[in-house]
Enzyme design. Structure first.
Site, PDB file in Angstrom:
ATOM      1  N   ASP A  10       0.057  -6.360   4.762  1.00 19.05           N
ATOM      2  CA  ASP A  10       0.029  -5.225   3.723  1.00 19.05           C
ATOM      3  C   ASP A  10      -0.324  -5.653   2.321  1.00 19.05           C
ATOM      4  O   ASP A  10      -0.679  -6.703   2.215  1.00 19.05           O
ATOM      5  CB  ASP A  10       1.577  -4.614   3.670  1.00 19.05           C
ATOM      6  CG  ASP A  10       1.715  -3.660   2.788  1.00 19.05           C
ATOM      7  OD1 ASP A  10       0.865  -2.612   2.666  1.00 19.05           O
ATOM      8  OD2 ASP A  10       2.712  -3.772   1.870  1.00 19.05           O
ATOM      9  N   SER A  11      -0.455  -4.868   1.264  1.00 14.49           N
ATOM     10  CA  SER A  11      -0.799  -5.176   0.177  1.00 14.49           C
ATOM     11  C   SER A  11       0.246  -6.030  -0.741  1.00 14.49           C
ATOM     12  O   SER A  11       0.318  -6.966  -1.500  1.00 14.49           O
ATOM     13  CB  SER A  11      -0.870  -4.135  -0.711  1.00 14.49           C
ATOM     14  OG  SER A  11       0.130  -3.224  -0.765  1.00 14.49           O
ATOM     15  N   TYR A  42      -2.885  -1.235  -3.694  1.00 14.15           N
ATOM     16  CA  TYR A  42      -4.085  -0.834  -3.135  1.00 14.15           C
ATOM     17  C   TYR A  42      -4.329   0.650  -3.019  1.00 14.15           C
ATOM     18  O   TYR A  42      -5.405   1.078  -2.992  1.00 14.15           O
ATOM     19  CB  TYR A  42      -4.060  -1.050  -1.473  1.00 14.15           C
ATOM     20  CG  TYR A  42      -3.987  -2.505  -0.877  1.00 14.15           C
ATOM     21  CD1 TYR A  42      -4.316  -3.568  -1.810  1.00 14.15           C
ATOM     22  CD2 TYR A  42      -4.422  -2.716   0.498  1.00 14.15           C
ATOM     23  CE1 TYR A  42      -4.715  -4.725  -1.211  1.00 14.15           C
ATOM     24  CE2 TYR A  42      -4.622  -3.822   1.095  1.00 14.15           C
ATOM     25  CZ  TYR A  42      -4.809  -5.024   0.196  1.00 14.15           C
ATOM     26  OH  TYR A  42      -5.071  -6.358   0.627  1.00 14.15           O
ATOM     27  N   GLY A  43      -3.182   1.596  -3.470  1.00  9.91           N
ATOM     28  CA  GLY A  43      -3.176   2.899  -3.411  1.00  9.91           C
ATOM     29  C   GLY A  43      -4.046   3.573  -4.188  1.00  9.91           C
ATOM     30  O   GLY A  43      -4.580   4.777  -3.960  1.00  9.91           O
ATOM     31  N   CYS A  73       0.045  -1.110   6.602  1.00  7.68           N
ATOM     32  CA  CYS A  73      -0.109  -0.459   5.364  1.00  7.68           C
ATOM     33  C   CYS A  73      -1.015   1.043   5.657  1.00  7.68           C
ATOM     34  O   CYS A  73      -2.044   0.917   6.280  1.00  7.68           O
ATOM     35  CB  CYS A  73      -1.233  -1.418   4.629  1.00  7.68           C
ATOM     36  SG  CYS A  73      -1.834  -0.928   3.107  1.00  7.68           S
ATOM     37  N   THR A  75      -2.479   2.615   3.647  1.00 11.27           N
ATOM     38  CA  THR A  75      -3.624   3.034   2.726  1.00 11.27           C
ATOM     39  C   THR A  75      -4.719   1.934   3.547  1.00 11.27           C
ATOM     40  O   THR A  75      -5.802   2.685   3.591  1.00 11.27           O
ATOM     41  CB  THR A  75      -3.480   2.294   1.580  1.00 11.27           C
ATOM     42  OG1 THR A  75      -2.415   3.094   0.889  1.00 11.27           O
ATOM     43  CG2 THR A  75      -4.565   2.556   0.350  1.00 11.27           C
ATOM     44  N   GLU A 152       7.583  -2.903  -5.612  1.00 13.62           N
ATOM     45  CA  GLU A 152       7.382  -4.475  -5.636  1.00 13.62           C
ATOM     46  C   GLU A 152       7.975  -4.979  -6.731  1.00 13.62           C
ATOM     47  O   GLU A 152       7.916  -6.192  -7.122  1.00 13.62           O
ATOM     48  CB  GLU A 152       5.628  -4.269  -6.228  1.00 13.62           C
ATOM     49  CG  GLU A 152       4.792  -3.917  -5.168  1.00 13.62           C
ATOM     50  CD  GLU A 152       4.876  -5.155  -3.952  1.00 13.62           C
ATOM     51  OE1 GLU A 152       4.927  -6.147  -4.362  1.00 13.62           O
ATOM     52  OE2 GLU A 152       4.883  -4.735  -2.835  1.00 13.62           O
ATOM     53  N   CYS A 186       3.612   5.514   3.289  1.00 11.69           N
ATOM     54  CA  CYS A 186       3.190   4.117   2.817  1.00 11.69           C
ATOM     55  C   CYS A 186       4.479   3.453   2.973  1.00 11.69           C
ATOM     56  O   CYS A 186       5.398   3.882   2.969  1.00 11.69           O
ATOM     57  CB  CYS A 186       3.251   4.320   1.070  1.00 11.69           C
ATOM     58  SG  CYS A 186       3.114   2.472   0.239  1.00 11.69           S
ATOM     59  N   HIS A 188       5.542   1.027   1.739  1.00 13.41           N
ATOM     60  CA  HIS A 188       6.632   0.593   0.811  1.00 13.41           C
ATOM     61  C   HIS A 188       7.760   1.724   0.693  1.00 13.41           C
ATOM     62  O   HIS A 188       8.943   1.298   0.130  1.00 13.41           O
ATOM     63  CB  HIS A 188       6.082   0.451  -0.577  1.00 13.41           C
ATOM     64  CG  HIS A 188       5.168  -0.614  -0.929  1.00 13.41           C
ATOM     65  ND1 HIS A 188       4.091  -0.876  -0.153  1.00 13.41           N
ATOM     66  CD2 HIS A 188       5.475  -1.685  -1.784  1.00 13.41           C
ATOM     67  CE1 HIS A 188       3.524  -1.982  -0.653  1.00 13.41           C
ATOM     68  NE2 HIS A 188       4.341  -2.683  -1.717  1.00 13.41           N
TER      69      HIS A 188
END
Ligand code: DGL
Length: 269
Positions: A10-11, A42-43, A73, A75, A152, A186, A188
């Site tokens: 994932d990012s 990344y979004g 992820c 995205t 994050e 997403c 996250h």
């Protein structure tokens, strides 16, 4: 039986929502996780950039001889899943199909909401996938880019006034549309599950894309006779600051990290 590791990327932190479910379902698996934290988020990136980043992320995992890979992820899945599946002979799964299937199973009114990154919403991949599975479905989508930045930075708990304010702004219009199911498209976003659930109310079922994809991956490993045996392990890599990633990852994973997070150097040419 196959003792090689499963690769997950994932990012940043979001894909750990899939890892947590994989650890619960398949404790014997060895999991190698890459968080591309030097390039998160990344979004907001273009499709072309996302395909390039995703190739590099998977190439890194393949240097560890993984037997299967999960693009944890939304995205990266919407931009790069077909390319990565075509270019790799190992099973490569994304998060979209499993999440859409689950949402269609649980909806009663056939109105399904999607919250995801701007790139995922722009791609239309979630909506197209659901419509292919069920022609009668009505979808409402909303990009929630600030959620990624909050997560994050470790800001996802209920009672945090910044988190609550941002979540109300994104979700109150979504709630007003009458959806009975909301895909957290997403990976996250499940970290914000408590906040999201409180705003959407008990009548709306939340679908965790990462956890659904982990279940789909478990099925594929079983079908292809690729399961490992014994005690599994988890190794985390970050392309940004490994110590910082470890500090944020540990509380979320609900297990002490056996190994410190290692730095990942990606081939970016
Ligand atoms: N966790 C990712 C997703 O599922 C990406 C978030 C981001 O980096 O913008 O879409």
């Amino acid at each position: 039986m196959d003792h090689r590791a499963v690769g997950v990327f994932d990012s940043g932190l979001g894909g750990l929502t899939a890892v947590r479910e994989l650890r619960r379902l398949l404790p014997s698996e060895n999991i190698i996780y890459l968080g591309d934290t030097s390039r998160v988020p990344y979004g907001g990136k273009s499709e072309e950039t996302l395909v390039r980043y995703s190739r590099q992320d998977l190439a890194f995992l393949r240097t560890k001889d993984v037997k299967a890979a999960l693009i944890a992820c939304g995205t990266a899945t919407t931009a790069a899943l077909p390319a990565l599946q075509q270019e790799n002979e190992i099973p490569v799964l994304g998060v979209v199909d499993a999440a859409c299937r689950r949402a269609l199973e649980v909806t009663d009114n056939h109105r399904i909401g999607l919250i995801a990154t701007a790139a995922s919403v722009r791609s239309g991949v979630y909506e197209r996938t659901m419509r292919t599975m069920d022609g009668a479905v009505r979808t409402v989508s909303c990009a929630c880019p600030l959620f990624v930045a909050l997560v994050e930075n470790g800001r996802y708990r209920r009672g945090d006034p910044v988190v609550e304010l941002v979540a109300r702004e994104y979700l109150e219009p979504m709630k007003a549309t009458g959806v009975d199911t909301l895909i957290l498209g997403c990976t996250h976003f499940p970290l914000l599950q408590d906040v999201i659930a409180e705003i959407m109310g008990p009548e709306v079922t939340l679908v965790n894309a990462g956890a659904e994809a982990a279940r789909a991956l478990a099925d594929v490993l079983r079908e292809k006779d690729l399961l490992a045996a014994g005690e599994g392990s988890l190794r985390l890599y970050a392309s940004g600051d490994p110590a910082e990633f470890g500090q944020l990852a540990a509380p979320f994973l609900d297990e002490p990290l056996e190994n410190p997070v290692e730095p990942a150097v990606l081939e970016t040419e």
